[in-house]
Design a protein around this motif. Structure first.
Motif, PDB file in Angstrom:
ATOM      1  N   GLY A 115       0.825  -1.207   0.000  1.00  0.00           N
ATOM      2  CA  GLY A 115       0.000   0.000   0.000  1.00  0.00           C
ATOM      3  C   GLY A 115       0.859   1.256   0.000  1.00  0.00           C
ATOM      4  N   ALA A 116       1.963   1.196  -0.736  1.00  0.00           N
ATOM      5  CA  ALA A 116       2.911   2.318  -0.736  1.00  0.00           C
ATOM      6  C   ALA A 116       2.542   3.390  -1.752  1.00  0.00           C
ATOM      7  N   VAL A 117       1.395   3.201  -2.421  1.00  0.00           N
ATOM      8  CA  VAL A 117       0.984   4.148  -3.454  1.00  0.00           C
ATOM      9  C   VAL A 117      -0.290   4.857  -3.028  1.00  0.00           C
ATOM     10  N   GLN A 118      -0.257   6.180  -3.007  1.00  0.00           N
ATOM     11  CA  GLN A 118      -1.530   6.901  -2.815  1.00  0.00           C
ATOM     12  C   GLN A 118      -1.866   7.638  -4.110  1.00  0.00           C
ATOM     13  N   LEU A 176      16.509   6.818  -0.417  1.00  0.00           N
ATOM     14  CA  LEU A 176      15.273   7.415  -0.936  1.00  0.00           C
ATOM     15  C   LEU A 176      15.158   8.897  -0.593  1.00  0.00           C
ATOM     16  N   ALA A 177      16.245   9.482  -0.047  1.00  0.00           N
ATOM     17  CA  ALA A 177      16.166  10.880   0.400  1.00  0.00           C
ATOM     18  C   ALA A 177      15.867  11.843  -0.746  1.00  0.00           C
ATOM     19  N   GLY A 178      16.250  11.473  -1.951  1.00  0.00           N
ATOM     20  CA  GLY A 178      16.032  12.360  -3.093  1.00  0.00           C
ATOM     21  C   GLY A 178      14.686  12.166  -3.764  1.00  0.00           C
ATOM     22  N   ASN A 179      13.780  11.432  -3.134  1.00  0.00           N
ATOM     23  CA  ASN A 179      12.448  11.209  -3.693  1.00  0.00           C
ATOM     24  C   ASN A 179      11.392  11.681  -2.697  1.00  0.00           C
ATOM     25  N   LEU A 180      10.684  12.734  -3.071  1.00  0.00           N
ATOM     26  CA  LEU A 180       9.701  13.295  -2.146  1.00  0.00           C
ATOM     27  C   LEU A 180       8.313  12.719  -2.405  1.00  0.00           C
ATOM     28  N   CYS A 181       7.614  12.398  -1.308  1.00  0.00           N
ATOM     29  CA  CYS A 181       6.230  11.936  -1.387  1.00  0.00           C
ATOM     30  C   CYS A 181       5.407  12.813  -0.464  1.00  0.00           C
ATOM     31  N   ARG A 182       4.326  13.386  -0.967  1.00  0.00           N
ATOM     32  CA  ARG A 182       3.511  14.267  -0.128  1.00  0.00           C
ATOM     33  C   ARG A 182       2.271  13.580   0.417  1.00  0.00           C
ATOM     34  N   TYR A 190       5.724   8.174   4.038  1.00  0.00           N
ATOM     35  CA  TYR A 190       6.881   7.302   3.785  1.00  0.00           C
ATOM     36  C   TYR A 190       6.856   5.946   4.499  1.00  0.00           C
ATOM     37  N   GLU A 191       6.036   5.779   5.530  1.00  0.00           N
ATOM     38  CA  GLU A 191       6.122   4.518   6.286  1.00  0.00           C
ATOM     39  C   GLU A 191       5.802   3.308   5.413  1.00  0.00           C
ATOM     40  N   LYS A 192       4.748   3.446   4.583  1.00  0.00           N
ATOM     41  CA  LYS A 192       4.374   2.312   3.719  1.00  0.00           C
ATOM     42  C   LYS A 192       5.413   2.088   2.625  1.00  0.00           C
ATOM     43  N   ILE A 193       6.093   3.167   2.269  1.00  0.00           N
ATOM     44  CA  ILE A 193       7.155   3.021   1.260  1.00  0.00           C
ATOM     45  C   ILE A 193       8.326   2.232   1.858  1.00  0.00           C
ATOM     46  N   LEU A 194       8.674   2.558   3.115  1.00  0.00           N
ATOM     47  CA  LEU A 194       9.713   1.776   3.789  1.00  0.00           C
ATOM     48  C   LEU A 194       9.301   0.314   3.899  1.00  0.00           C
ATOM     49  N   ASP A 195       8.009   0.091   4.249  1.00  0.00           N
ATOM     50  CA  ASP A 195       7.503  -1.299   4.304  1.00  0.00           C
ATOM     51  C   ASP A 195       7.722  -1.994   2.960  1.00  0.00           C
TER      52      ASP A 195
END
Lengths: 155, 331
Positions: free
Chosen positions: A95-98, A129-135, A139-144
């Motif tokens: 579920g890392a995509v909104q 992943l520091a150079g990739n911003l998600c608004r 980020y928690e689901k992305i780390l998962d």
């Protein structure tokens, strides 16, 4: 100019290209590959991340004239036909995509991380992943998703 | 973005010739700062001379133990180079603390040195900025200046130089090689950048048609024990509030060699000569480290938002030296 560039393993070319336009523009508007996203256009957000000669770069900062005879791999080139790359699969499952706008860039950045470091710890994932911003996600689901992808690849 | 001409330079001679003859031409390296500034309309070149195809990509050991770094070596590759990591770890750490992976993969050594300040007033056309428009004034001085300079600033400009790499190079006595139609010259890195004075738009001693072709590091045994400590608002992908590059050698409790430079505090990478003078030959104790930091920062002046940086720099200098002392690498 005519730009000749290998994209996702295929020789491609585009005519009447202005050398000063971005690689991102060439990919999206001339070669029909809208995976890499156009957001900040300043190299800050990472939404346009693609591989250029096998290292991830911000396609918005690369001039079309600079990619002549080089190799580009975009998010479209990660899946094997209908089979998603483990990183893509993990993003779906975790579920890392909104809204999805940052996703292609994050997928490429995570894909690169796992090639270099198959079982990264959390600080390493955060740094990569520091150079990739998600608004959206926080980020928690992305780390998962990256942890899950690392486990899938290791399995 | 405004249209511009584009030339891919086949060799150094062509690159410097085109830039010296075409009006308003600039060299294009990795583009991570120049392209950004062009999109913002701050840089407005008529021609870009792409130098990324030039054969300036080697990292070579010099006779005598120094290292020569081609100006087009990408930041990520330099940081990972075994020679750099073992002999000049401070440089590797400084590089890895800057920007993001994507940017480090394309940013070049030469471009990193001549990148422009990230002062928001420099980017904002609605604000006065003497760097962008000489004589216009400086809105940073009475504005939000938390990130701005506490050393070497002037009443015309308080911007800082944003590079981490350059701070390490300042500590390492690097020399920069420049090429133009008039020939080759070598400039110590410490003389490359200028303080703002009355002409903050003149940021370096480079002429507009000079190309950085290499950076040379001298043989410097003390650099084997060196660190870079960067203090910033988040753990990654932020510019330094204060940074410290330090190399230290201690024998029988006495400082026998030291190099110290500060980042985030001035318009140029700031070599801490005053502090080095206090340290050299003195006992390697926290008290001496504090005295050295105070000597360097005696001339520092703060503005309402950034006075904290003076104390932050003091503590960061001491912490970095203590780290080198206690991890055993300085002995």
């Amino acid at each position: 100019m005519r730009v000749n560039v290998t994209v996702n393993g295929e020789a491609r070319s585009a005519d009447d290209v202005w050398e000063g336009e971005s690689l991102l523009y060439v990919l999206r508007e001339r070669l029909g590959l809208p995976g890499a996203k156009n957001a900040c256009e300043q190299g800050e957000c990472g939404s346009c991340t693609v591989y250029l000669d096998d290292v991830p770069v911000c396609a918005c900062l690369v001039a079309a004239g600079q990619v002549q005879d080089r190799e580009v791999r975009t998010v479209e080139g990660l899946a094997d036909g209908e089979t998603l790359d483990p990183v893509q699969e993990a993003f779906v499952q975790a579920g890392a995509v909104q809204c999805g706008f940052c996703t292609p860039g994050l997928v490429v950045a995570a894909h690169d991380l796992l090639r270099r470091s198959p079982s990264p710890d959390d600080p390493e994932i955060r740094e990569a992943l520091a150079g990739n911003l998600c608004r959206c996600t926080g980020y928690e689901k992305i780390l998962d998703a990256v942890r899950l992808a690392a486990a899938k690849r290791g399995a | 973005m405004r249209p511009f001409g584009y030339v891919s330079a086949p060799d150094v001679a062509t690159a410097v010739r085109v830039v010296s003859t075409e009006p308003n031409a600039k060299f294009l390296g990795g583009g991570t700062n120049l392209v950004d500034l062009m999109r913002e309309g701050v840089e407005r070149p008529d021609t870009l001379v792409d130098v990324t195809g030039l054969p300036l990509t080697a990292i070579e050991e010099l006779p005598g133990g120094g290292v020569r770094i081609g100006a087009l070596v990408r930041n990520a590759r330099l940081a990972a180079d075994p020679l750099i990591r073992s002999r000049y770890p401070v440089l590797s750490r400084a590089l890895l603390s800057g920007a993001s992976a994507q940017l480090r993969n394309v940013a070049t050594v030469g471009g990193n040195l001549v990148q422009r300040t990230r002062c928001p007033y420099f980017y904002d056309h609605a604000s006065a900025c003497n760097k962008r428009e000489p004589g216009a004034g400086c809105d940073a001085i009475g504005g939000v200046n938390r990130n701005h300079a506490v050393l070497g600033a002037s009443e015309h400009c308080i911007a800082t130089h944003p590079s981490d790499m350059a701070v390490a190079l300042a500590a390492l006595d690097a020399v920069v090689e420049l090429e133009s139609v008039r020939g080759t010259r070598r400039v110590p890195l410490l003389d490359l950048h200028r303080l703002p004075g009355e002409t903050p738009h003149v940021e370096t001693v480079l002429t507009a048609d000079e190309l950085i072709t290499a950076v040379e590091l001298p043989h410097l045994p003390v650099a084997a024990a060196s660190h870079y400590r960067k203090v910033r608002d988040r753990a990654s992908y932020a510019f330094a509030l204060v940074s410290v590059a330090a190399a230290l050698h201690v024998r029988e409790g006495v400082v026998t060699d030291v190099r110290l430079a500060l980042g985030g505090v001035a318009a140029k990478p700031w070599r801490a000569h005053q502090a080095e003078r206090v340290l050299l030959g003195a006992e390697a104790t926290e008290e001496v480290f504090l005295r050295a930091a105070d000597a360097e920062l005696a001339a520092a002046t703060g503005l309402p938002d950034n006075t904290f940086k003076i104390e932050l720099a003091r503590r960061t200098i001491v912490a970095t030296l203590q780290e080198l002392l206690t991890d055993g690498s300085a002995a």
